[in-house]
Design a protein around this motif. Structure first.
Motif, PDB file in Angstrom:
ATOM      1  N   MET B   1       0.846  -1.200   0.000  1.00  0.00           N
ATOM      2  CA  MET B   1       0.000   0.000   0.000  1.00  0.00           C
ATOM      3  C   MET B   1       0.869   1.233   0.000  1.00  0.00           C
ATOM      4  O   MET B   1       1.916   1.260   0.630  1.00  0.00           O
ATOM      5  CB  MET B   1      -0.889  -0.002   1.240  1.00  0.00           C
ATOM      6  CG  MET B   1      -2.083  -0.921   1.078  1.00  0.00           C
ATOM      7  SD  MET B   1      -3.259  -0.766   2.437  1.00  0.00           S
ATOM      8  CE  MET B   1      -2.318  -1.519   3.768  1.00  0.00           C
ATOM      9  N   ARG B   4       1.429   7.677   2.063  1.00  0.00           N
ATOM     10  CA  ARG B   4       1.062   9.017   1.585  1.00  0.00           C
ATOM     11  C   ARG B   4       1.336  10.050   2.657  1.00  0.00           C
ATOM     12  O   ARG B   4       1.103   9.832   3.840  1.00  0.00           O
ATOM     13  CB  ARG B   4      -0.417   9.055   1.200  1.00  0.00           C
ATOM     14  CG  ARG B   4      -0.751   8.114   0.065  1.00  0.00           C
ATOM     15  CD  ARG B   4      -2.055   8.450  -0.601  1.00  0.00           C
ATOM     16  NE  ARG B   4      -2.282   7.541  -1.724  1.00  0.00           N
ATOM     17  CZ  ARG B   4      -2.978   6.410  -1.632  1.00  0.00           C
ATOM     18  NH1 ARG B   4      -3.522   6.048  -0.486  1.00  0.00           N
ATOM     19  NH2 ARG B   4      -3.130   5.646  -2.695  1.00  0.00           N
ATOM     20  N   ARG B  50      -1.102  15.575  -6.791  1.00  0.00           N
ATOM     21  CA  ARG B  50      -0.448  14.384  -6.241  1.00  0.00           C
ATOM     22  C   ARG B  50       0.904  14.219  -6.902  1.00  0.00           C
ATOM     23  O   ARG B  50       1.049  14.465  -8.095  1.00  0.00           O
ATOM     24  CB  ARG B  50      -1.249  13.120  -6.567  1.00  0.00           C
ATOM     25  CG  ARG B  50      -2.581  13.040  -5.931  1.00  0.00           C
ATOM     26  CD  ARG B  50      -3.411  11.994  -6.642  1.00  0.00           C
ATOM     27  NE  ARG B  50      -2.982  10.647  -6.344  1.00  0.00           N
ATOM     28  CZ  ARG B  50      -3.131   9.611  -7.175  1.00  0.00           C
ATOM     29  NH1 ARG B  50      -3.631   9.772  -8.372  1.00  0.00           N
ATOM     30  NH2 ARG B  50      -2.743   8.420  -6.806  1.00  0.00           N
ATOM     31  N   ARG B  97     -16.627   8.804   3.357  1.00  0.00           N
ATOM     32  CA  ARG B  97     -16.967   8.080   2.123  1.00  0.00           C
ATOM     33  C   ARG B  97     -17.127   9.051   0.962  1.00  0.00           C
ATOM     34  O   ARG B  97     -16.734   8.757  -0.163  1.00  0.00           O
ATOM     35  CB  ARG B  97     -18.260   7.266   2.304  1.00  0.00           C
ATOM     36  CG  ARG B  97     -18.247   6.166   3.367  1.00  0.00           C
ATOM     37  CD  ARG B  97     -17.236   5.083   3.121  1.00  0.00           C
ATOM     38  NE  ARG B  97     -15.957   5.336   3.749  1.00  0.00           N
ATOM     39  CZ  ARG B  97     -15.677   5.189   5.058  1.00  0.00           C
ATOM     40  NH1 ARG B  97     -16.591   4.749   5.882  1.00  0.00           N
ATOM     41  NH2 ARG B  97     -14.471   5.454   5.513  1.00  0.00           N
ATOM     42  N   GLU B 100     -13.749   9.890  -0.315  1.00  0.00           N
ATOM     43  CA  GLU B 100     -13.146   8.801  -1.079  1.00  0.00           C
ATOM     44  C   GLU B 100     -13.793   8.628  -2.457  1.00  0.00           C
ATOM     45  O   GLU B 100     -13.163   8.179  -3.402  1.00  0.00           O
ATOM     46  CB  GLU B 100     -13.237   7.497  -0.275  1.00  0.00           C
ATOM     47  CG  GLU B 100     -12.310   7.517   0.938  1.00  0.00           C
ATOM     48  CD  GLU B 100     -12.768   6.649   2.108  1.00  0.00           C
ATOM     49  OE1 GLU B 100     -12.332   6.899   3.241  1.00  0.00           O
ATOM     50  OE2 GLU B 100     -13.569   5.730   1.876  1.00  0.00           O
ATOM     51  N   LEU B 101     -15.091   8.990  -2.555  1.00  0.00           N
ATOM     52  CA  LEU B 101     -15.795   8.839  -3.834  1.00  0.00           C
ATOM     53  C   LEU B 101     -15.629  10.064  -4.730  1.00  0.00           C
ATOM     54  O   LEU B 101     -16.163  10.101  -5.838  1.00  0.00           O
ATOM     55  CB  LEU B 101     -17.280   8.563  -3.583  1.00  0.00           C
ATOM     56  CG  LEU B 101     -17.566   7.206  -2.938  1.00  0.00           C
ATOM     57  CD1 LEU B 101     -19.030   7.124  -2.525  1.00  0.00           C
ATOM     58  CD2 LEU B 101     -17.222   6.062  -3.885  1.00  0.00           C
ATOM     59  N   GLY B 102     -14.918  11.088  -4.247  1.00  0.00           N
ATOM     60  CA  GLY B 102     -14.634  12.239  -5.108  1.00  0.00           C
ATOM     61  C   GLY B 102     -15.685  13.330  -5.082  1.00  0.00           C
ATOM     62  O   GLY B 102     -15.671  14.226  -5.938  1.00  0.00           O
ATOM     63  N   ALA B 130      -7.511  11.578   7.455  1.00  0.00           N
ATOM     64  CA  ALA B 130      -7.295  10.120   7.450  1.00  0.00           C
ATOM     65  C   ALA B 130      -7.839   9.515   6.157  1.00  0.00           C
ATOM     66  O   ALA B 130      -7.228   8.616   5.568  1.00  0.00           O
ATOM     67  CB  ALA B 130      -7.974   9.490   8.663  1.00  0.00           C
ATOM     68  N   SER B 131      -8.973  10.037   5.725  1.00  0.00           N
ATOM     69  CA  SER B 131      -9.590   9.527   4.507  1.00  0.00           C
ATOM     70  C   SER B 131      -8.716   9.846   3.286  1.00  0.00           C
ATOM     71  O   SER B 131      -8.498   8.985   2.422  1.00  0.00           O
ATOM     72  CB  SER B 131     -10.977  10.159   4.386  1.00  0.00           C
ATOM     73  OG  SER B 131     -11.536   9.862   3.157  1.00  0.00           O
ATOM     74  N   GLN B 134      -5.766   7.667   3.136  1.00  0.00           N
ATOM     75  CA  GLN B 134      -6.101   6.316   2.696  1.00  0.00           C
ATOM     76  C   GLN B 134      -6.363   6.263   1.188  1.00  0.00           C
ATOM     77  O   GLN B 134      -5.929   5.349   0.509  1.00  0.00           O
ATOM     78  CB  GLN B 134      -7.337   5.840   3.484  1.00  0.00           C
ATOM     79  CG  GLN B 134      -7.611   4.345   3.419  1.00  0.00           C
ATOM     80  CD  GLN B 134      -8.421   3.963   2.215  1.00  0.00           C
ATOM     81  OE1 GLN B 134      -9.263   4.734   1.770  1.00  0.00           O
ATOM     82  NE2 GLN B 134      -8.168   2.798   1.660  1.00  0.00           N
ATOM     83  N   CYS B 135      -7.098   7.266   0.677  1.00  0.00           N
ATOM     84  CA  CYS B 135      -7.578   7.154  -0.713  1.00  0.00           C
ATOM     85  C   CYS B 135      -6.697   7.887  -1.708  1.00  0.00           C
ATOM     86  O   CYS B 135      -6.813   7.664  -2.910  1.00  0.00           O
ATOM     87  CB  CYS B 135      -9.027   7.631  -0.817  1.00  0.00           C
ATOM     88  SG  CYS B 135      -9.247   9.427  -0.808  1.00  0.00           S
ATOM     89  N   GLY B 136      -5.823   8.803  -1.233  1.00  0.00           N
ATOM     90  CA  GLY B 136      -4.915   9.497  -2.147  1.00  0.00           C
ATOM     91  C   GLY B 136      -5.477  10.757  -2.759  1.00  0.00           C
ATOM     92  O   GLY B 136      -4.857  11.329  -3.660  1.00  0.00           O
ATOM     93  N   ARG B 137      -6.616  11.229  -2.270  1.00  0.00           N
ATOM     94  CA  ARG B 137      -7.198  12.459  -2.831  1.00  0.00           C
ATOM     95  C   ARG B 137      -6.485  13.666  -2.231  1.00  0.00           C
ATOM     96  O   ARG B 137      -6.472  13.832  -1.015  1.00  0.00           O
ATOM     97  CB  ARG B 137      -8.690  12.498  -2.493  1.00  0.00           C
ATOM     98  CG  ARG B 137      -9.383  13.771  -2.924  1.00  0.00           C
ATOM     99  CD  ARG B 137     -10.892  13.667  -2.704  1.00  0.00           C
ATOM    100  NE  ARG B 137     -11.507  14.964  -2.867  1.00  0.00           N
ATOM    101  CZ  ARG B 137     -12.808  15.181  -2.885  1.00  0.00           C
ATOM    102  NH1 ARG B 137     -13.647  14.158  -2.754  1.00  0.00           N
ATOM    103  NH2 ARG B 137     -13.308  16.385  -3.034  1.00  0.00           N
ATOM    104  N   PRO B 138      -5.887  14.532  -3.059  1.00  0.00           N
ATOM    105  CA  PRO B 138      -5.082  15.610  -2.480  1.00  0.00           C
ATOM    106  C   PRO B 138      -5.898  16.756  -1.897  1.00  0.00           C
ATOM    107  O   PRO B 138      -5.443  17.419  -0.971  1.00  0.00           O
ATOM    108  CB  PRO B 138      -4.221  16.090  -3.650  1.00  0.00           C
ATOM    109  CG  PRO B 138      -4.930  15.635  -4.875  1.00  0.00           C
ATOM    110  CD  PRO B 138      -5.762  14.460  -4.526  1.00  0.00           C
TER     111      PRO B 138
END
Lengths: 246, 246
Positions: B1, B4, B50, B97, B100-102, B130-131, B134-138
């Motif tokens: 994983m 980040r 990113r 959530r 994470e879903l954008g 934290a989210s 985990q998900c990589g959204r900058p």
């Protein structure tokens, strides 16, 4: 919010039937929800039917309900969730979400990057019951632990998708889900290279789940929702001969 | 994983830039992930880019990374989640959530059946970080607390959907989401009759989320996934400046 109660029935019950509740259900009605005689409840009979019902009698020791009328359930297309085992808590969360989304079969697969095995049957059953109580689904999904090879062979006639972050999905690919779907999501860290090859060999179609990395238990919700939406776009018709065009 | 790490930058950084990390990020790299000099990490600069990066130096007191190249981000259609406030834990779960879903904008609405107000800004920020890790959204979604009337007026030009269990959805209705979507889901117990009328007056389109009752934090994932799938079916043309690529 509806008060939901599970009833065990041997034969298909009829409206008007009075059913006594077992210990757990009596406790739930009497202590947790504190219902009164006459109060409307929803009964889930474990044969798969939902009922409007009313509390017939309740005291400190026992409770019974009277069934009023059965409630319609919408037919759903066949659906199979193949879940690469994440942590036990996340696995139970994923199983509950699959129950709430109407998935028929949940296959838990210990993958190369899985840290632990599947949750115990007792915990799974407890989580499923709570999930059914919350969502109103009378019959729980079937949950099994299988190897990836076994899972990929399960109901092999239904189109198989695999949740990927970077898959390039075109509309026609989602449309494959119209007659039902199997969908696989990886554990924390994803499927290994070897597992990805197994999925490809199994004919899996890449299903893009959004721009960012999703946790296993979120990915399965996103995947099943997308595929169910595609499946609902046309009324589900049971297999049979097509009408010939004139 | 992926490991980040968040970096604060004033101007748009360039490949090769060496950036020192703040206390929290040093702690995360040194104590939680125990990375070594030279190890590859992913950097999220809080301007929304990113980066592939590598640890330049790390010791017990400080850490720095060197940016290697910026990573492409996929453009997403405008998306707004309107969430009737459930319990604080469920509200934070829903916000994570959405991240994470954008989803771009999350509007938390205290409804008639909401038991409590919104979570504190500090807790929301912690959960978002934290989210994102985990998900990589900058860049995190914008999260605000509004009244239902204010939420329904927010970005009123984008089609509005409301998650319902029994809505009868036809394909063309989902297709309204092609240029972006706003979607509302109720708190535990749902929207009141008056709130449902407000939603209808606001032009909300019923969006069926499956045969069973979903928790708020599950309904928002199911709704956003279905609508994002509809939105992705045609390439989205970005209205603003494109992300720079190295």
């Amino acid at each position: 919010m509806s008060v939901r109660v599970f009833v065990r029935v041997d034969a298909a019950p009829r409206p008007g039937a009075v059913l006594s509740l077992d210990h757990d259900e009596h406790h739930y009605l009497a202590r947790v929800r504190r219902v009164r005689p006459g109060q409307a409840v929803e009964a889930l009979d474990l044969r798969g039917q939902r009922w409007q019902a009313a509390v017939e009698a309740i005291d400190a020791k026992q409770a019974s309900i009277r069934l009023v009328r059965s409630m319609p359930t919408r037919p759903a297309p066949p659906s199979v969730a193949i879940i690469g085992l994440p942590s036990p808590a996340a696995a139970l969360d994923a199983v509950a979400r699959c129950c709430e989304l109407g998935v028929e079969d949940v296959l838990l697969v210990r993958c190369e990057l899985s840290q632990v095995g599947p949750p115990s049957d007792a915990r799974t059953t407890r989580v499923l019951r709570a999930s059914q109580r919350q969502c109103g689904r009378p019959r729980e999904p079937r949950v099994q632990s299988l190897s990836l090879a076994e899972a990929l062979a399960f109901r092999g006639e239904i189109p198989l998708f695999v949740g990927e972050r970077d898959a390039d999905v075109k509309e026609p690919r989602l449309d494959h889900a119209r007659s039902g779907f199997r969908v696989a999501v990886g554990p924390e860290g994803g499927f290994s290279v070897r597992e990805q090859a197994q999925l490809r060999d199994g004919g899996a179609i890449g299903l893009q789940l959004g721009p960012w990395t999703l946790r296993t238990e979120v990915a399965i919700v996103a995947a099943c929702s997308r595929l169910a939406a595609a499946a609902e776009r046309r009324p589900h018709v049971a297999c049979g001969p097509k009408p010939t065009s004139a």
